[in-house]
Design a protein around this motif. Structure first.
Motif, PDB file in Angstrom:
ATOM      1  N   ALA A 254     -50.821   8.150  -9.372  1.00  0.00           N
ATOM      2  CA  ALA A 254     -49.901   8.718 -10.352  1.00  0.00           C
ATOM      3  C   ALA A 254     -50.546   9.878 -11.100  1.00  0.00           C
ATOM      4  N   CYS A 255     -51.829   9.737 -11.436  1.00  0.00           N
ATOM      5  CA  CYS A 255     -52.543  10.803 -12.146  1.00  0.00           C
ATOM      6  C   CYS A 255     -52.666  12.054 -11.283  1.00  0.00           C
ATOM      7  N   ILE A 256     -53.008  11.856 -10.008  1.00  0.00           N
ATOM      8  CA  ILE A 256     -53.126  12.992  -9.085  1.00  0.00           C
ATOM      9  C   ILE A 256     -51.792  13.681  -8.927  1.00  0.00           C
ATOM     10  N   TRP A 257     -50.719  12.872  -8.778  1.00  0.00           N
ATOM     11  CA  TRP A 257     -49.374  13.437  -8.629  1.00  0.00           C
ATOM     12  C   TRP A 257     -48.999  14.274  -9.854  1.00  0.00           C
ATOM     13  N   ALA A 258     -49.302  13.753 -11.054  1.00  0.00           N
ATOM     14  CA  ALA A 258     -48.980  14.491 -12.269  1.00  0.00           C
ATOM     15  C   ALA A 258     -49.734  15.809 -12.329  1.00  0.00           C
ATOM     16  N   LEU A 259     -51.001  15.806 -11.926  1.00  0.00           N
ATOM     17  CA  LEU A 259     -51.794  17.032 -11.946  1.00  0.00           C
ATOM     18  C   LEU A 259     -51.263  18.062 -10.962  1.00  0.00           C
ATOM     19  N   LEU A 260     -50.746  17.585  -9.832  1.00  0.00           N
ATOM     20  CA  LEU A 260     -50.215  18.498  -8.824  1.00  0.00           C
ATOM     21  C   LEU A 260     -48.863  19.071  -9.226  1.00  0.00           C
ATOM     22  N   VAL A 261     -47.992  18.188  -9.760  1.00  0.00           N
ATOM     23  CA  VAL A 261     -46.611  18.586  -9.984  1.00  0.00           C
ATOM     24  C   VAL A 261     -46.412  19.304 -11.301  1.00  0.00           C
ATOM     25  N   ALA A 262     -47.074  18.854 -12.366  1.00  0.00           N
ATOM     26  CA  ALA A 262     -46.809  19.408 -13.685  1.00  0.00           C
ATOM     27  C   ALA A 262     -46.952  20.919 -13.753  1.00  0.00           C
ATOM     28  N   PRO A 263     -48.040  21.526 -13.211  1.00  0.00           N
ATOM     29  CA  PRO A 263     -48.147  22.972 -13.305  1.00  0.00           C
ATOM     30  C   PRO A 263     -47.069  23.701 -12.510  1.00  0.00           C
ATOM     31  N   VAL A 264     -46.539  23.053 -11.477  1.00  0.00           N
ATOM     32  CA  VAL A 264     -45.574  23.717 -10.598  1.00  0.00           C
ATOM     33  C   VAL A 264     -44.170  23.626 -11.152  1.00  0.00           C
ATOM     34  N   MET A 265     -43.817  22.438 -11.696  1.00  0.00           N
ATOM     35  CA  MET A 265     -42.427  22.172 -12.011  1.00  0.00           C
ATOM     36  C   MET A 265     -42.058  22.352 -13.476  1.00  0.00           C
ATOM     37  N   ALA A 266     -42.995  22.219 -14.408  1.00  0.00           N
ATOM     38  CA  ALA A 266     -42.599  22.052 -15.800  1.00  0.00           C
ATOM     39  C   ALA A 266     -42.611  23.340 -16.615  1.00  0.00           C
ATOM     40  N   ALA A 267     -43.300  24.375 -16.160  1.00  0.00           N
ATOM     41  CA  ALA A 267     -43.566  25.504 -17.039  1.00  0.00           C
ATOM     42  C   ALA A 267     -42.563  26.643 -16.920  1.00  0.00           C
ATOM     43  N   THR A 268     -41.610  26.549 -16.017  1.00  0.00           N
ATOM     44  CA  THR A 268     -40.691  27.666 -15.792  1.00  0.00           C
ATOM     45  C   THR A 268     -39.597  27.693 -16.851  1.00  0.00           C
ATOM     46  N   PRO A 269     -39.515  28.749 -17.674  1.00  0.00           N
ATOM     47  CA  PRO A 269     -38.422  28.842 -18.645  1.00  0.00           C
ATOM     48  C   PRO A 269     -37.075  28.921 -17.929  1.00  0.00           C
ATOM     49  N   ALA A 270     -36.042  28.441 -18.591  1.00  0.00           N
ATOM     50  CA  ALA A 270     -34.712  28.408 -17.974  1.00  0.00           C
ATOM     51  C   ALA A 270     -34.253  29.788 -17.520  1.00  0.00           C
ATOM     52  N   HIS A 271     -34.587  30.832 -18.290  1.00  0.00           N
ATOM     53  CA  HIS A 271     -34.104  32.171 -17.933  1.00  0.00           C
ATOM     54  C   HIS A 271     -34.851  32.757 -16.736  1.00  0.00           C
ATOM     55  N   ASP A 272     -35.960  32.106 -16.316  1.00  0.00           N
ATOM     56  CA  ASP A 272     -36.711  32.588 -15.159  1.00  0.00           C
ATOM     57  C   ASP A 272     -36.376  31.833 -13.876  1.00  0.00           C
ATOM     58  N   VAL A 273     -35.425  30.913 -13.942  1.00  0.00           N
ATOM     59  CA  VAL A 273     -35.015  30.157 -12.752  1.00  0.00           C
ATOM     60  C   VAL A 273     -34.378  31.109 -11.744  1.00  0.00           C
ATOM     61  N   GLN A 274     -34.645  30.883 -10.481  1.00  0.00           N
ATOM     62  CA  GLN A 274     -34.112  31.748  -9.428  1.00  0.00           C
ATOM     63  C   GLN A 274     -32.600  31.554  -9.270  1.00  0.00           C
ATOM     64  N   ALA A 275     -31.879  32.668  -9.210  1.00  0.00           N
ATOM     65  CA  ALA A 275     -30.445  32.621  -8.940  1.00  0.00           C
ATOM     66  C   ALA A 275     -30.217  32.351  -7.456  1.00  0.00           C
ATOM     67  N   GLY A 276     -29.053  31.794  -7.137  1.00  0.00           N
ATOM     68  CA  GLY A 276     -28.717  31.584  -5.736  1.00  0.00           C
ATOM     69  C   GLY A 276     -27.873  30.351  -5.521  1.00  0.00           C
ATOM     70  N   ARG A 277     -27.731  29.986  -4.263  1.00  0.00           N
ATOM     71  CA  ARG A 277     -26.939  28.815  -3.885  1.00  0.00           C
ATOM     72  C   ARG A 277     -27.877  27.632  -3.688  1.00  0.00           C
ATOM     73  N   TYR A 278     -27.560  26.536  -4.343  1.00  0.00           N
ATOM     74  CA  TYR A 278     -28.368  25.323  -4.293  1.00  0.00           C
ATOM     75  C   TYR A 278     -27.544  24.174  -3.704  1.00  0.00           C
ATOM     76  N   ARG A 279     -28.262  23.228  -3.113  1.00  0.00           N
ATOM     77  CA  ARG A 279     -27.633  22.012  -2.604  1.00  0.00           C
ATOM     78  C   ARG A 279     -28.274  20.809  -3.286  1.00  0.00           C
ATOM     79  N   ILE A 280     -27.443  19.819  -3.616  1.00  0.00           N
ATOM     80  CA  ILE A 280     -27.970  18.605  -4.231  1.00  0.00           C
ATOM     81  C   ILE A 280     -28.979  17.933  -3.310  1.00  0.00           C
ATOM     82  N   GLU A 281     -30.112  17.547  -3.884  1.00  0.00           N
ATOM     83  CA  GLU A 281     -31.103  16.757  -3.168  1.00  0.00           C
ATOM     84  C   GLU A 281     -30.815  15.291  -3.506  1.00  0.00           C
ATOM     85  N   PRO A 282     -30.182  14.527  -2.588  1.00  0.00           N
ATOM     86  CA  PRO A 282     -29.641  13.214  -2.942  1.00  0.00           C
ATOM     87  C   PRO A 282     -30.689  12.162  -3.272  1.00  0.00           C
ATOM     88  N   GLY A 283     -31.917  12.325  -2.754  1.00  0.00           N
ATOM     89  CA  GLY A 283     -32.939  11.325  -3.010  1.00  0.00           C
ATOM     90  C   GLY A 283     -33.361  11.234  -4.461  1.00  0.00           C
TER      91      GLY A 283
END
Length: 202
Positions: A12-41
Protein backbone atom coordinates in the motif's frame (compact mmCIF):
# COMPACT_ATOMS: atom_id res chain seq x y z
CA UNK A 1 13.40 -5.82 18.64
CA UNK A 2 13.08 -4.90 15.00
CA UNK A 3 9.54 -5.19 13.65
CA UNK A 4 8.89 -6.18 10.05
CA UNK A 5 6.33 -4.39 7.93
CA UNK A 6 3.48 -6.65 6.76
CA UNK A 7 3.58 -7.20 2.96
CA UNK A 8 0.10 -5.71 2.50
CA UNK A 9 1.14 -2.50 4.28
CA UNK A 10 4.36 -2.30 2.31
CA UNK A 11 2.46 -2.75 -0.96
CA UNK A 12 0.00 0.00 0.00
CA UNK A 13 2.86 2.39 0.82
CA UNK A 14 4.61 1.68 -2.49
CA UNK A 15 1.34 2.14 -4.37
CA UNK A 16 0.73 5.50 -2.67
CA UNK A 17 4.24 6.69 -3.54
CA UNK A 18 3.75 5.71 -7.17
CA UNK A 19 0.24 7.04 -7.66
CA UNK A 20 0.10 10.20 -5.56
CA UNK A 21 2.58 12.25 -7.64
CA UNK A 22 0.87 11.18 -10.86
CA UNK A 23 -2.80 11.49 -9.98
CA UNK A 24 -3.28 14.06 -7.23
CA UNK A 25 -1.45 17.22 -8.24
CA UNK A 26 -3.21 18.21 -11.47
CA UNK A 27 -5.39 21.33 -11.02
CA UNK A 28 -8.88 21.02 -12.49
CA UNK A 29 -8.20 23.69 -15.12
CA UNK A 30 -5.20 21.70 -16.40
CA UNK A 31 -7.19 18.52 -17.10
CA UNK A 32 -6.97 17.40 -20.72
CA UNK A 33 -10.02 18.12 -22.87
CA UNK A 34 -11.46 15.35 -25.02
CA UNK A 35 -13.73 12.34 -25.14
CA UNK A 36 -13.61 10.01 -22.15
CA UNK A 37 -15.12 6.60 -21.46
CA UNK A 38 -16.18 5.33 -18.05
CA UNK A 39 -13.70 2.90 -16.53
CA UNK A 40 -16.19 0.45 -14.94
CA UNK A 41 -13.76 -1.23 -12.56
CA UNK A 42 -13.46 1.95 -10.47
CA UNK A 43 -16.88 3.51 -11.05
CA UNK A 44 -19.77 2.79 -8.74
CA UNK A 45 -23.04 4.22 -7.46
CA UNK A 46 -24.08 3.73 -3.85
CA UNK A 47 -27.68 4.36 -2.81
CA UNK A 48 -28.89 4.89 0.75
CA UNK A 49 -32.36 5.25 2.26
CA UNK A 50 -33.97 5.08 5.70
CA UNK A 51 -35.12 1.61 6.77
CA UNK A 52 -38.23 1.56 9.03
CA UNK A 53 -37.10 4.80 10.66
CA UNK A 54 -34.25 2.97 12.44
CA UNK A 55 -31.14 3.06 10.27
CA UNK A 56 -29.96 4.10 6.82
CA UNK A 57 -29.50 1.10 4.53
CA UNK A 58 -27.24 1.05 1.48
CA UNK A 59 -26.70 -0.87 -1.73
CA UNK A 60 -24.54 -0.48 -4.80
CA UNK A 61 -24.62 -0.57 -8.60
CA UNK A 62 -21.58 -1.49 -10.70
CA UNK A 63 -20.75 -2.42 -14.29
CA UNK A 64 -21.51 1.16 -15.30
CA UNK A 65 -20.79 2.39 -18.84
CA UNK A 66 -20.92 5.72 -20.61
CA UNK A 67 -19.01 8.66 -22.02
CA UNK A 68 -17.91 12.13 -20.97
CA UNK A 69 -17.16 14.89 -23.44
CA UNK A 70 -15.03 17.17 -21.29
CA UNK A 71 -13.92 20.74 -21.98
CA UNK A 72 -12.34 22.20 -18.82
CA UNK A 73 -11.90 25.61 -20.47
CA UNK A 74 -15.60 25.75 -21.35
CA UNK A 75 -17.13 23.42 -18.79
CA UNK A 76 -20.70 24.27 -19.79
CA UNK A 77 -20.00 22.60 -23.15
CA UNK A 78 -19.25 19.27 -21.47
CA UNK A 79 -21.68 16.35 -21.79
CA UNK A 80 -22.20 13.19 -19.75
CA UNK A 81 -24.05 10.02 -20.78
CA UNK A 82 -24.31 7.07 -18.37
CA UNK A 83 -25.95 3.65 -18.42
CA UNK A 84 -26.36 1.54 -15.26
CA UNK A 85 -27.31 -2.17 -15.45
CA UNK A 86 -30.01 -2.70 -12.83
CA UNK A 87 -29.01 -6.36 -12.54
CA UNK A 88 -25.70 -5.23 -11.01
CA UNK A 89 -27.54 -4.10 -7.86
CA UNK A 90 -25.91 -5.51 -4.73
CA UNK A 91 -26.72 -5.42 -1.01
CA UNK A 92 -25.22 -7.39 1.91
CA UNK A 93 -28.32 -9.63 1.86
CA UNK A 94 -28.71 -12.02 -1.09
CA UNK A 95 -32.43 -12.28 -0.39
CA UNK A 96 -32.90 -8.51 -0.37
CA UNK A 97 -30.80 -8.13 -3.53
CA UNK A 98 -33.13 -10.54 -5.31
CA UNK A 99 -36.23 -8.74 -4.02
CA UNK A 100 -34.95 -5.33 -5.11
CA UNK A 101 -34.27 -6.62 -8.62
CA UNK A 102 -37.78 -8.07 -8.75
CA UNK A 103 -41.07 -6.68 -10.04
CA UNK A 104 -42.09 -4.94 -6.78
CA UNK A 105 -39.00 -2.75 -6.84
CA UNK A 106 -36.61 -2.04 -9.74
CA UNK A 107 -38.08 -4.74 -12.01
CA UNK A 108 -34.75 -5.42 -13.72
CA UNK A 109 -36.33 -7.89 -16.17
CA UNK A 110 -38.61 -5.21 -17.61
CA UNK A 111 -36.33 -2.20 -17.11
CA UNK A 112 -32.76 -3.56 -17.42
CA UNK A 113 -30.94 -0.22 -17.49
CA UNK A 114 -31.10 3.14 -15.80
CA UNK A 115 -29.68 6.02 -17.84
CA UNK A 116 -28.59 9.60 -17.22
CA UNK A 117 -28.05 12.20 -19.95
CA UNK A 118 -26.84 15.65 -18.98
CA UNK A 119 -28.64 18.73 -20.22
CA UNK A 120 -26.46 21.39 -18.58
CA UNK A 121 -23.18 21.73 -16.69
CA UNK A 122 -22.73 24.81 -14.51
CA UNK A 123 -19.33 25.46 -12.85
CA UNK A 124 -19.37 26.18 -9.12
CA UNK A 125 -15.86 27.33 -8.32
CA UNK A 126 -12.61 25.80 -9.51
CA UNK A 127 -13.32 22.14 -8.69
CA UNK A 128 -17.10 21.80 -8.50
CA UNK A 129 -20.03 21.80 -10.89
CA UNK A 130 -23.76 21.26 -10.94
CA UNK A 131 -24.78 18.75 -13.59
CA UNK A 132 -28.46 18.71 -14.50
CA UNK A 133 -29.83 15.93 -16.65
CA UNK A 134 -32.58 13.43 -17.33
CA UNK A 135 -32.57 10.23 -15.29
CA UNK A 136 -34.58 7.34 -16.70
CA UNK A 137 -35.30 4.71 -14.06
CA UNK A 138 -38.05 2.07 -13.92
CA UNK A 139 -39.39 3.38 -17.22
CA UNK A 140 -39.83 6.94 -15.92
CA UNK A 141 -37.75 9.97 -16.92
CA UNK A 142 -37.26 12.86 -14.49
CA UNK A 143 -34.79 15.75 -14.19
CA UNK A 144 -32.08 15.17 -11.59
CA UNK A 145 -29.29 17.42 -10.33
CA UNK A 146 -25.83 16.07 -9.53
CA UNK A 147 -23.37 17.97 -7.34
CA UNK A 148 -19.99 16.98 -8.79
CA UNK A 149 -16.51 17.46 -7.37
CA UNK A 150 -13.24 17.06 -9.28
CA UNK A 151 -10.90 14.60 -7.51
CA UNK A 152 -7.80 14.22 -9.68
CA UNK A 153 -6.31 13.46 -13.09
CA UNK A 154 -3.21 11.94 -14.60
CA UNK A 155 -1.77 8.84 -16.18
CA UNK A 156 -2.81 5.64 -14.45
CA UNK A 157 0.47 3.78 -13.82
CA UNK A 158 -1.28 0.42 -14.10
CA UNK A 159 -2.72 0.65 -17.62
CA UNK A 160 -1.04 3.90 -18.78
CA UNK A 161 -4.41 5.49 -19.58
CA UNK A 162 -4.94 9.18 -18.92
CA UNK A 163 -7.68 9.20 -16.29
CA UNK A 164 -9.84 11.84 -14.62
CA UNK A 165 -11.91 11.17 -11.51
CA UNK A 166 -14.97 12.81 -10.03
CA UNK A 167 -17.23 12.31 -7.01
CA UNK A 168 -20.88 13.33 -7.05
CA UNK A 169 -24.00 13.25 -4.92
CA UNK A 170 -27.71 13.55 -5.63
CA UNK A 171 -31.01 12.98 -3.88
CA UNK A 172 -34.08 11.53 -5.60
CA UNK A 173 -37.52 10.38 -4.50
CA UNK A 174 -38.06 6.79 -5.61
CA UNK A 175 -41.82 7.27 -5.74
CA UNK A 176 -41.25 9.82 -8.54
CA UNK A 177 -40.00 6.88 -10.60
CA UNK A 178 -42.89 4.57 -9.72
CA UNK A 179 -40.98 2.59 -7.06
CA UNK A 180 -43.42 2.94 -4.16
CA UNK A 181 -43.12 -0.37 -2.28
CA UNK A 182 -43.35 0.16 1.52
CA UNK A 183 -43.35 3.97 1.32
CA UNK A 184 -43.23 5.57 3.90
CA UNK A 185 -42.02 2.72 6.17
CA UNK A 186 -38.99 2.41 3.91
CA UNK A 187 -37.77 5.86 2.98
CA UNK A 188 -38.84 7.65 -0.17
CA UNK A 189 -35.79 9.94 -0.30
CA UNK A 190 -32.75 8.14 -1.72
CA UNK A 191 -29.22 9.54 -1.49
CA UNK A 192 -26.91 8.66 -4.38
CA UNK A 193 -23.13 8.76 -3.91
CA UNK A 194 -21.17 8.38 -7.12
CA UNK A 195 -17.51 7.65 -7.77
CA UNK A 196 -16.63 8.09 -11.45
CA UNK A 197 -13.39 7.22 -13.23
CA UNK A 198 -13.03 8.20 -16.90
CA UNK A 199 -10.30 7.19 -19.35
CA UNK A 200 -9.39 9.48 -22.26
CA UNK A 201 -10.15 8.08 -25.72
CA UNK A 202 -8.76 10.82 -28.00
Amino acid sequence: MKKSIPPAVASACIWALLVAPVMAATPAHDVQAGRYRIEPGHTQITFSLLHLGFTPYSGMFSGISGTLQLDPAHLSASRLDVSVPVSSLYTPSDRLTGELQGADWFDAGRYPNATFTSTSVVPAGAENATITGNLTLHGVTRPVMLHAHYVGAGVNPMDKAYTVGFAATATIRRSDFGIRTYVPMVGDDVTLTIAGAFEKQD
